[in-house]
Design a protein around this motif. Structure first.
Motif, PDB file in Angstrom:
ATOM      1  N   LEU A 186       0.820  -1.222   0.000  1.00 18.33           N
ATOM      2  CA  LEU A 186       0.000   0.000   0.000  1.00 18.33           C
ATOM      3  C   LEU A 186       0.847   1.263   0.000  1.00 18.33           C
ATOM      4  O   LEU A 186       0.491   2.253  -0.642  1.00 18.33           O
ATOM      5  CB  LEU A 186      -0.944   0.004   1.205  1.00 18.33           C
ATOM      6  N   THR A 187       1.990   1.224   0.684  1.00 17.80           N
ATOM      7  CA  THR A 187       2.841   2.424   0.691  1.00 17.80           C
ATOM      8  C   THR A 187       3.317   2.750  -0.722  1.00 17.80           C
ATOM      9  O   THR A 187       3.626   3.903  -1.030  1.00 17.80           O
ATOM     10  CB  THR A 187       4.101   2.280   1.596  1.00 17.80           C
ATOM     11  N   GLY A 188       3.364   1.741  -1.576  1.00 15.48           N
ATOM     12  CA  GLY A 188       3.802   1.961  -2.954  1.00 15.48           C
ATOM     13  C   GLY A 188       2.808   2.745  -3.790  1.00 15.48           C
ATOM     14  O   GLY A 188       3.124   3.197  -4.886  1.00 15.48           O
ATOM     15  N   ALA A 189       1.593   2.911  -3.283  1.00 24.07           N
ATOM     16  CA  ALA A 189       0.549   3.608  -4.045  1.00 24.07           C
ATOM     17  C   ALA A 189       0.463   5.083  -3.663  1.00 24.07           C
ATOM     18  O   ALA A 189      -0.461   5.777  -4.064  1.00 24.07           O
ATOM     19  CB  ALA A 189      -0.800   2.920  -3.818  1.00 24.07           C
ATOM     20  N   PHE A 190       1.476   5.578  -2.937  1.00 20.66           N
ATOM     21  CA  PHE A 190       1.333   6.923  -2.334  1.00 20.66           C
ATOM     22  C   PHE A 190       1.218   8.063  -3.334  1.00 20.66           C
ATOM     23  O   PHE A 190       0.678   9.103  -3.014  1.00 20.66           O
ATOM     24  CB  PHE A 190       2.477   7.192  -1.341  1.00 20.66           C
TER      25      PHE A 190
END
Ligand code: ATP
Length: 248
Positions: free
Chosen positions: A109-113
């Motif tokens: 999810l952090t990769g979708a920031f």
């Protein structure tokens, strides 16, 4: 309009701490949809080249002092890393940087920031990542710090995919992993390239595996490209065999 070349690095020079000249005029290109290997011994300048492209040098007191870099038809050498990620160019750093205290799923999810589309699209892409990396689906609720080295490397690549990249700069994906796991990761890279059209520039000390999966290769020595060619021709080159493949 889509150009044939997605990345072009034109004669760049990189200096660390204002005095240490590390890249002495490096040029390379990555065709759209290609897998290009950047090869060379430890310290040759591979990581510096990738960080010059993704603009991660500033944190290391490094600076591109000459030359230019174009990504997807645009000059990018003055952009921030985030601006590059938004344009579709992302680096997976050496040493598989994951947040060890977050679960695999939280890491993804952090990769979708940088994304501004909704959670439904992000959810769909997460499923896409799990389809490519079934091991991540199995381990989705585990803290990444407790997963294996191979799973952490997969997590780092999966997280990069969550930004919907056109191109991934992949630094030393084989490092410290068992041959079988390395093979598994390169097979997934090949699939992502073929099915999602992601272009790759991959820095590797493992010349053998890199030249089996890449279409083209560049060899670096002390801050310069000393040889380049189709992967097949490099594999047959006598110097490459002797110095980089350990045969002949
Ligand atoms: P590796 O496989 O270790 O990543 P590499 O080919 O990627 O090797 P770089 O990490 O780019 O090589 O390093 C190239 C040269 O730049 C080395 O001589 C290294 O000591 C030097 N260097 C790297 N980072 C810095 C820094 N922050 N400050 C000064 N010199 C640096």
């Amino acid at each position: 309009a889509a150009t044939e070349t997605i990345l072009s690095v034109n004669n760049i020079e990189v200096i660390y701490d204002h005095v240490i000249l590390v890249l002495k005029g490096v040029s390379l290109t990555v065709p759209r949809g290609g897998i290009v290997a950047l090869l060379g011994a430890n310290g040759a300048g591979k990581t510096t080249t990738l960080k010059a492209v993704s603009n991660l040098l500033r944190a290391e007191r490094g600076e591109v002092t000459k030359g230019s870099i174009e990504f997807d038809g645009e000059r990018v050498d003055r952009m921030t890393p985030n601006e590059l990620v938004r344009r579709g160019c992302i680096q997976v750093m050496e040493g598989r940087h994951c947040f060890g205290h977050l679960t695999i799923e939280e890491n993804l999810l952090t990769g979708a920031f940088t994304r501004r589309d909704g959670t439904a699209a992000i959810r769909r892409d997460m499923e896409m990542v799990y389809d490519y990396f079934p091991r991540l689906r199995q381990r989705r609720s585990s803290m990444s710090g407790y997963t294996s080295g191979g799973e952490q490397q997969m997590c780092a690549i999966g997280r990069a995919l969550m930004s919907r990249p056109k191109m991934i700069l992949l630094d030393e994906p084989s490092m410290g992993l068992a041959p079988q796991v390395v093979e598994e990761i390169f097979e997934i890279v090949k699939d992502l390239n073929a099915k999602e059209g992601v272009s790759f520039l991959l820095a590797e000390q493992n010349t053998n595996i890199a030249l089996r999966y890449a279409t083209y290769g560049y060899i670096m020595e002390t801050g310069r490209i000393v040889m380049d060619g189709d992967a097949a021709s490099l594999r047959e080159n006598e110097d490459v065999k002797e110095f980089y493949l350990g045969i002949g």
